[in-house]
Design a protein around this motif. Sequence first.
Motif, PDB file in Angstrom:
ATOM      1  N   TYR A  90       0.820  -1.618  -0.071  1.00  0.00           N
ATOM      2  CA  TYR A  90      -0.266  -0.213  -0.361  1.00  0.00           C
ATOM      3  C   TYR A  90       0.515   0.970  -0.385  1.00  0.00           C
ATOM      4  O   TYR A  90       0.710   2.564  -0.147  1.00  0.00           O
ATOM      5  CB  TYR A  90      -0.686  -0.100   1.016  1.00  0.00           C
ATOM      6  CG  TYR A  90      -0.716   0.519   2.139  1.00  0.00           C
ATOM      7  CD1 TYR A  90      -0.534   1.123   2.767  1.00  0.00           C
ATOM      8  CD2 TYR A  90       0.155  -0.563   3.213  1.00  0.00           C
ATOM      9  CE1 TYR A  90       0.622   2.039   4.178  1.00  0.00           C
ATOM     10  CE2 TYR A  90       0.769  -0.431   4.940  1.00  0.00           C
ATOM     11  CZ  TYR A  90       0.398   1.035   4.662  1.00  0.00           C
ATOM     12  OH  TYR A  90       1.244   1.703   6.131  1.00  0.00           O
ATOM     13  N   THR A 131      -1.624   4.702  -5.287  1.00  0.00           N
ATOM     14  CA  THR A 131      -1.681   6.340  -5.910  1.00  0.00           C
ATOM     15  C   THR A 131      -3.006   5.544  -6.602  1.00  0.00           C
ATOM     16  O   THR A 131      -2.890   5.243  -6.986  1.00  0.00           O
ATOM     17  CB  THR A 131      -0.618   6.927  -6.473  1.00  0.00           C
ATOM     18  OG1 THR A 131      -0.484   5.950  -7.677  1.00  0.00           O
ATOM     19  CG2 THR A 131       1.061   7.444  -5.836  1.00  0.00           C
ATOM     20  N   GLU A 164      -6.321   3.813   9.068  1.00  0.00           N
ATOM     21  CA  GLU A 164      -6.240   4.986   8.682  1.00  0.00           C
ATOM     22  C   GLU A 164      -5.374   4.169   7.523  1.00  0.00           C
ATOM     23  O   GLU A 164      -5.667   4.641   6.080  1.00  0.00           O
ATOM     24  CB  GLU A 164      -4.930   5.552   9.259  1.00  0.00           C
ATOM     25  CG  GLU A 164      -5.356   6.339  10.831  1.00  0.00           C
ATOM     26  CD  GLU A 164      -5.424   5.751  11.849  1.00  0.00           C
ATOM     27  OE1 GLU A 164      -6.431   5.793  12.723  1.00  0.00           O
ATOM     28  OE2 GLU A 164      -5.096   4.234  11.985  1.00  0.00           O
ATOM     29  N   ALA A 165      -4.597   3.096   6.862  1.00  0.00           N
ATOM     30  CA  ALA A 165      -4.395   2.228   6.069  1.00  0.00           C
ATOM     31  C   ALA A 165      -5.988   1.851   5.706  1.00  0.00           C
ATOM     32  O   ALA A 165      -5.611   1.894   4.137  1.00  0.00           O
ATOM     33  CB  ALA A 165      -3.520   1.233   6.263  1.00  0.00           C
ATOM     34  N   ASP A 177      -8.129   2.969   5.472  1.00  0.00           N
ATOM     35  CA  ASP A 177      -9.398   3.992   4.558  1.00  0.00           C
ATOM     36  C   ASP A 177      -8.619   4.666   3.634  1.00  0.00           C
ATOM     37  O   ASP A 177      -9.076   5.049   2.596  1.00  0.00           O
ATOM     38  CB  ASP A 177      -9.980   5.291   6.463  1.00  0.00           C
ATOM     39  CG  ASP A 177     -10.699   4.150   7.219  1.00  0.00           C
ATOM     40  OD1 ASP A 177     -11.439   3.595   7.128  1.00  0.00           O
ATOM     41  OD2 ASP A 177     -10.568   4.935   7.809  1.00  0.00           O
ATOM     42  N   PHE A 178      -7.702   4.914   3.704  1.00  0.00           N
ATOM     43  CA  PHE A 178      -6.806   5.138   2.486  1.00  0.00           C
ATOM     44  C   PHE A 178      -6.412   4.434   1.198  1.00  0.00           C
ATOM     45  O   PHE A 178      -6.803   4.938  -0.254  1.00  0.00           O
ATOM     46  CB  PHE A 178      -4.980   4.376   3.162  1.00  0.00           C
ATOM     47  CG  PHE A 178      -4.695   5.690   1.369  1.00  0.00           C
ATOM     48  CD1 PHE A 178      -4.287   7.110   1.024  1.00  0.00           C
ATOM     49  CD2 PHE A 178      -3.595   4.742   0.699  1.00  0.00           C
ATOM     50  CE1 PHE A 178      -2.851   6.785  -0.025  1.00  0.00           C
ATOM     51  CE2 PHE A 178      -2.044   4.640   0.052  1.00  0.00           C
ATOM     52  CZ  PHE A 178      -3.062   5.791  -0.342  1.00  0.00           C
ATOM     53  N   GLU A 186     -10.558   4.820  -0.032  1.00  0.00           N
ATOM     54  CA  GLU A 186     -10.646   6.219  -0.902  1.00  0.00           C
ATOM     55  C   GLU A 186      -9.858   6.062  -2.863  1.00  0.00           C
ATOM     56  O   GLU A 186     -10.045   6.576  -3.119  1.00  0.00           O
ATOM     57  CB  GLU A 186      -9.764   7.494  -0.431  1.00  0.00           C
ATOM     58  CG  GLU A 186      -9.780   7.523   1.028  1.00  0.00           C
ATOM     59  CD  GLU A 186     -10.056   8.789   2.626  1.00  0.00           C
ATOM     60  OE1 GLU A 186      -8.374   9.011   1.543  1.00  0.00           O
ATOM     61  OE2 GLU A 186     -10.589   9.112   3.293  1.00  0.00           O
TER      62      GLU A 186
END
Length: 276
Positions: A224, A228, A251-252, A254-255, A258
């Motif tokens: 991860y 991008t 957080e990872a 959720d990234f 997104e």
Amino acid sequence: MRKKLLVGTGMALSLLLSPFSQSFAEQPTVGERKQVSNVAHRGATAYTPENTIAAFDLAVDMKADYIEIDVQRSKDGELVLIHDTTVDRTTDGTGKVGDLTLEQLRSLDAGSWKGEQFAGEPIPTFQEILDHYHGKIGILIELKAPELYPGIEEQVAAALIERNLHKPQNEKIIIQSFNFESIKKMDQLLPKVPIGVLTSNRADTTLEALQEFSTYADWFNPSYGIVTEELVNQVHSLGMQIGSWTVRSQEAADFLFEMGVDAIISDYPDYVDPRN
């Protein structure tokens, strides 16, 4: 599944330049999160000893879509599940996996290092996992260091064919590796089984490299840290899906939601599935 044809550079570039959906900039909804495959990395390894029945059973209970497993081979030619090429870290034994017989490997305690409640958890065999879990959960099979085990591709293929899993329903069997030549061989042996390329190398994210992968792979699965929006768009433009690893924080996860990936490979299935 029919493998994708190489997409022309012009088409790929035109897709690269197209604007992203506004959804990438917004917090994903519960419904959108459910569209992302939840892959339990070596099972639910945040809570259980990796690559064991305990880990896979918990992944099923946590409603993961797939378990990810690491396949190697014993000295006497049996396929077993373990990540490292030695048994030192995850068992009470020492030595290289390929130097130990199945009986020796099965006698090791692969659970106590994670907690006394897991004492006596054995190293599973590949066949055992196929028989126990196919039909219950998807299985993402990683060929771990296949260069150490000549002919392991044929063995894995034979085990799947024997169980009629070489024509997986709903793509619930996927095979991946960091060894690209090994994965090319798997594509030839099992043309209907989805194939994944693993990498943590940014050199493998160029358009030229991705075009090459798309001639035999269905999945591009990067760490991860190199994901991008542009990379996700490139992978999709070439007809592949993208799954990223290894998620160990909310957080990872959720990234990656997104970024618009298709699968999240995590030690914590509960970070990925909103039902947990």
